[in-house]
Design a protein around this motif. Structure first.
Motif, PDB file in Angstrom:
ATOM      1  N   GLY A  24      33.637  83.678  11.693  1.00 19.29           N
ATOM      2  CA  GLY A  24      33.217  84.985  11.207  1.00 19.29           C
ATOM      3  C   GLY A  24      32.742  84.985   9.787  1.00 19.29           C
ATOM      4  O   GLY A  24      32.420  86.029   9.264  1.00 19.29           O
ATOM      5  N   PRO A  36      35.068  92.130   6.985  1.00 20.16           N
ATOM      6  CA  PRO A  36      33.621  92.171   7.196  1.00 20.16           C
ATOM      7  C   PRO A  36      32.912  92.940   6.098  1.00 20.16           C
ATOM      8  O   PRO A  36      33.411  93.922   5.585  1.00 20.16           O
ATOM      9  N   ALA A  39      26.349  95.301   7.239  1.00 25.30           N
ATOM     10  CA  ALA A  39      25.577  94.646   8.283  1.00 25.30           C
ATOM     11  C   ALA A  39      24.105  94.969   8.195  1.00 25.30           C
ATOM     12  O   ALA A  39      23.686  96.054   8.548  1.00 25.30           O
ATOM     13  N   ALA A  74      30.960  98.413   7.655  1.00 23.68           N
ATOM     14  CA  ALA A  74      31.723  98.814   8.831  1.00 23.68           C
ATOM     15  C   ALA A  74      32.976  99.545   8.386  1.00 23.68           C
ATOM     16  O   ALA A  74      33.474  99.353   7.283  1.00 23.68           O
ATOM     17  N   ARG A  80      41.389  93.761  12.509  1.00 25.94           N
ATOM     18  CA  ARG A  80      41.031  92.401  12.141  1.00 25.94           C
ATOM     19  C   ARG A  80      40.850  91.585  13.405  1.00 25.94           C
ATOM     20  O   ARG A  80      41.430  91.882  14.439  1.00 25.94           O
ATOM     21  N   PRO A  81      40.003  90.502  13.350  1.00 22.57           N
ATOM     22  CA  PRO A  81      39.795  89.692  14.537  1.00 22.57           C
ATOM     23  C   PRO A  81      41.105  89.159  15.093  1.00 22.57           C
ATOM     24  O   PRO A  81      41.973  88.713  14.357  1.00 22.57           O
ATOM     25  N   ARG A  96      37.528  93.103  17.712  1.00 21.67           N
ATOM     26  CA  ARG A  96      36.416  92.168  17.831  1.00 21.67           C
ATOM     27  C   ARG A  96      35.925  92.072  19.270  1.00 21.67           C
ATOM     28  O   ARG A  96      36.672  92.246  20.227  1.00 21.67           O
ATOM     29  N   THR A 134      33.539  94.923  17.639  1.00 17.71           N
ATOM     30  CA  THR A 134      32.852  94.447  16.435  1.00 17.71           C
ATOM     31  C   THR A 134      32.616  92.950  16.532  1.00 17.71           C
ATOM     32  O   THR A 134      33.515  92.175  16.868  1.00 17.71           O
ATOM     33  N   THR A 136      31.282  89.656  14.327  1.00 15.79           N
ATOM     34  CA  THR A 136      31.091  89.256  12.929  1.00 15.79           C
ATOM     35  C   THR A 136      30.882  87.753  12.826  1.00 15.79           C
ATOM     36  O   THR A 136      31.750  86.983  13.223  1.00 15.79           O
ATOM     37  N   THR A 165      27.955  89.600   8.459  1.00 18.19           N
ATOM     38  CA  THR A 165      28.583  90.911   8.294  1.00 18.19           C
ATOM     39  C   THR A 165      28.907  91.513   9.660  1.00 18.19           C
ATOM     40  O   THR A 165      28.406  91.073  10.692  1.00 18.19           O
ATOM     41  N   ALA A 166      29.750  92.536   9.661  1.00 17.20           N
ATOM     42  CA  ALA A 166      30.228  93.126  10.905  1.00 17.20           C
ATOM     43  C   ALA A 166      29.143  93.955  11.587  1.00 17.20           C
ATOM     44  O   ALA A 166      28.458  94.747  10.953  1.00 17.20           O
ATOM     45  N   THR A 168      29.013  96.603  14.647  1.00 21.54           N
ATOM     46  CA  THR A 168      29.799  97.400  15.584  1.00 21.54           C
ATOM     47  C   THR A 168      28.934  97.765  16.783  1.00 21.54           C
ATOM     48  O   THR A 168      27.860  98.351  16.622  1.00 21.54           O
TER      49      THR A 168
END
Length: 246
Positions: A24, A36, A39, A74, A80-81, A96, A134, A136, A165-166, A168
């Motif tokens: 990521g 992130p 985007a 975002a 978080r992932p 994620r 999301t 990333t 970057t994230a 969505t």
């Protein structure tokens, strides 16, 4: 060009190599430790303009690789992932995207490379789940020549000129990660310019923060459903598609 297609065997070594690439972050580290960033958009599935030898993104990214100003970041409250496991409750919206959430395709270049522009293929993902998620970072990409001329897989290098970057994705929204390379042998004879060291009809793909590769077929493009790669292969991070992900 006639390409003999074979099925790739996904070995532990290929999976391990891809896992190092798919992460990521925008740098060379593995995993997605940092929150992130914003985007910027990336190329649409069907670019509006073309020039030279490649797809020219119509999303504010110029052929020189300069990105336009990024949109808003975002939501800070996004999860978080984290991994997913069978039998658990549904992941919250904004968590994620996993391989189970996305339909993945690999679109061949619309134009040949030339002295001014490379060829661009696009790793294209669509959120087919019923939740918002999301995505990333960079995907991991490995390709091996169908004819066996290059038994060692070619791993795509990250193009760190684009921020990871994230993105969505609501249900049915999409994102792209562009692959950049040349499909013309500039050092060969005039009759051999279309002969590259690696021609593949499939690629092994690992999504950011995933560990298992997925084999994806190449579809369309001027190279007849293949990636005809002369030299280096690089990949950009996933980014949203402006005008589509409204």
């Amino acid at each position: 060009m006639h390409v003999r297609k074979v099925t790739f065997a996904v070995t532990a070594a290929v999976a391990a190599g891809l896992a190092l690439t798919a992460c990521g972050g925008s740098g060379g580290g593995a995993g997605a430790a940092a929150p992130p960033a914003s985007a910027p958009p990336l190329a649409a599935t069907t670019p509006a303009t073309t020039t030279g030898g490649g797809i020219v993104p119509t999303d504010g990214i110029t052929p020189t690789g300069k990105a336009s100003p990024a949109p808003a970041a975002a939501p800070s409250g996004a999860a978080r992932p984290s991994g997913s496991a069978a039998g658990t409750t549904a992941t919250p919206a904004g968590a994620r995207c996993t391989a189970a959430d996305l339909e993945i395709s690999l679109l061949g270049p619309e134009l040949l490379a030339d002295a001014e522009q490379p060829a661009y293929a696009a790793l294209h993902v669509v959120n087919t789940s019923a939740r918002t998620c999301t995505l990333t970072g960079f995907p991991g990409i490995q390709v091996t020549d169908d004819s066996g001329r290059t038994p060692t897989p070619l791993t795509a290098d990250r193009d760190t000129g684009f921020p990871a970057t994230a993105v969505t994705l609501k249900p049915k929204q999409l994102a792209n990660a562009n692959l950049e390379y040349s499909d013309v042998n500039t050092e060969g004879s005039a009759s051999g310019r279309r002969t590259c060291g690696l021609t593949a009809s499939r690629a092994q793909v690992i999504l950011p923060d995933e560990t298992q590769p997925k084999q994806v077929k190449v579809t369309g493009g001027v190279d007849n459903n293949t990636l005809n790669i002369c030299g280096k292969l690089s990949v950009q991070p996933f980014q949203g598609v402006p005008g589509v992900n409204a």
